[in-house]
Design an enzyme around this catalytic site. Structure first.
Site, mmCIF file in Angstrom:
data_model
loop_
_atom_site.group_PDB
_atom_site.id
_atom_site.type_symbol
_atom_site.label_atom_id
_atom_site.label_comp_id
_atom_site.label_asym_id
_atom_site.label_seq_id
_atom_site.Cartn_x
_atom_site.Cartn_y
_atom_site.Cartn_z
ATOM 1 C CG HIS A 134 -2.016 0.991 1.142
ATOM 2 N ND1 HIS A 134 -1.803 2.330 1.357
ATOM 3 C CD2 HIS A 134 -3.327 0.867 0.839
ATOM 4 C CE1 HIS A 134 -2.947 2.988 1.185
ATOM 5 N NE2 HIS A 134 -3.889 2.113 0.869
ATOM 6 C CD GLU B 90 -5.313 1.464 -3.250
ATOM 7 O OE1 GLU B 90 -6.528 1.506 -3.030
ATOM 8 O OE2 GLU B 90 -4.463 1.580 -2.358
HETATM 9 C C1 PEP Z 1 -6.934 3.056 0.215
HETATM 10 O O1 PEP Z 1 -6.403 3.479 1.223
HETATM 11 O O2 PEP Z 1 -6.598 1.952 -0.246
HETATM 12 C C2 PEP Z 1 -7.952 3.872 -0.426
HETATM 13 C C3 PEP Z 1 -8.311 3.558 -1.629
HETATM 14 O O3 PEP Z 1 -8.456 4.933 0.302
HETATM 15 P P1 PEP Z 1 -9.656 5.917 -0.107
HETATM 16 O O4 PEP Z 1 -10.778 5.053 -0.659
HETATM 17 O O5 PEP Z 1 -10.027 6.603 1.150
HETATM 18 O O6 PEP Z 1 -9.123 6.831 -1.161
#
Ligand code: PEP
Length: 254
Positions: free
Chosen positions: A98, A170
């Site tokens: 992450h 992400e």
């Molecule tokens: C995450 O931390 O993996 C994430 C996607 O957070 P958010 O949905 O709050 O952007």
């Protein structure tokens, strides 16, 4: 392919609050929803055991993920939690790589690769997060950066070890900011990653899910989740609210 929705609770909720949220989510879902969508919750380590106990006692179909795993198997590594210990708790998934761990805890692609190996050895499904910074996106170097993250993270993976692998795009600039990536951005990157892994020995549509995470909410989830290359979502902030999380799950066209 069956979609997957993962709630990443990050450093929030004690185990009692976690049980309450699990029960509220479960209560709001249709009985057979888990046959159509994989639903995964990722609480802090301290809640793993309690949530897993509720799930097995009440025979719920929701799955549990840890938010991290140690690169070590055992020994003098104070504070670490191993893949084998998670497996003993019947944990199905673990998030690795992450961006918050890469940023705040200096986690490298090599660490991610070792963690992935530990998980596969213990038959836990890895949720490998990758994604570029705003700077890399504006410079135009984001695909090269992502290619490196994926190739390094998946180094040495063998087909016979992989039952299921989740690759979560992400973009750092979309996490917790309310700024969601456009569908064009998401499709471009997931297509690129699909091509990248499709000539690797472990890849098949059955084993690798390509998902998106970054400010997913009930306002944008339908468009994202009903795009064919998107196999699911990793949800942070909105997963702490049962109604929002359930609305995201219900936005998948079945
Ligand atoms: C995450 O931390 O993996 C994430 C996607 O957070 P958010 O949905 O709050 O952007």
């Amino acid at each position: 392919m069956k979609k997957i929705i993962i709630g990443n609770w990050k450093l929030n909720l004690d185990h009692l609050q976690g049980i309450q949220l699990l029960q509220k989510i479960n209560y709001s879902l249709d009985k057979d929803i888990e046959e159509k969508i994989d639903i995964v919750l990722s609480p802090s380590h301290t809640s793993l055991r309690s949530l897993q106990t509720v799930i097995s006692t009440d025979n719920l179909k929701i799955k549990i993920s840890s938010q991290d795993v140690s690169t070590y198997s055992d020994g003098a590594f104070t504070g670490e939690v191993s893949a084998m210990q998670l497996k003993k708790l019947n944990i199905d998934y673990s998030i690795i790589g992450h961006s918050e761990r890469r940023l705040h805890f200096n986690e490298t692609d090599n660490d991610v690769n070792i963690k992935l190996t530990r998980l596969l050895e213990n038959e836990i499904f890895p949720i490998l997060c990758f994604g570029e910074s705003l700077e890399q996106r504006s410079e135009g170097s984001y695909l090269e950066f992502i290619k490196n993250q994926i190739n390094e993270g998946l180094k040495g993976v063998r087909k016979d070890k992989v039952n299921k692998l989740v690759l979560a795009y992400e973009p750092i600039w979309a996490i917790g900011t309310g700024e969601v990536a456009s569908i064009e951005n998401i499709v471009e990157v997931l297509d690129f990653v699909k091509d990248l892994v499709s000539d690797k020995p472990y890849f098949s549509d059955e084993t690798v899910k390509l998902i998106y995470g970054g400010s997913v909410s009930p306002d944008n989830s339908s468009e994202i989740l009903n795009t064919s290359i998107v196999d699911g979502a990793l949800v942070g902030g909105a997963s702490l609210d049962a109604d929002k999380f359930v609305d995201i799950i219900k936005s998948v066209n079945l």
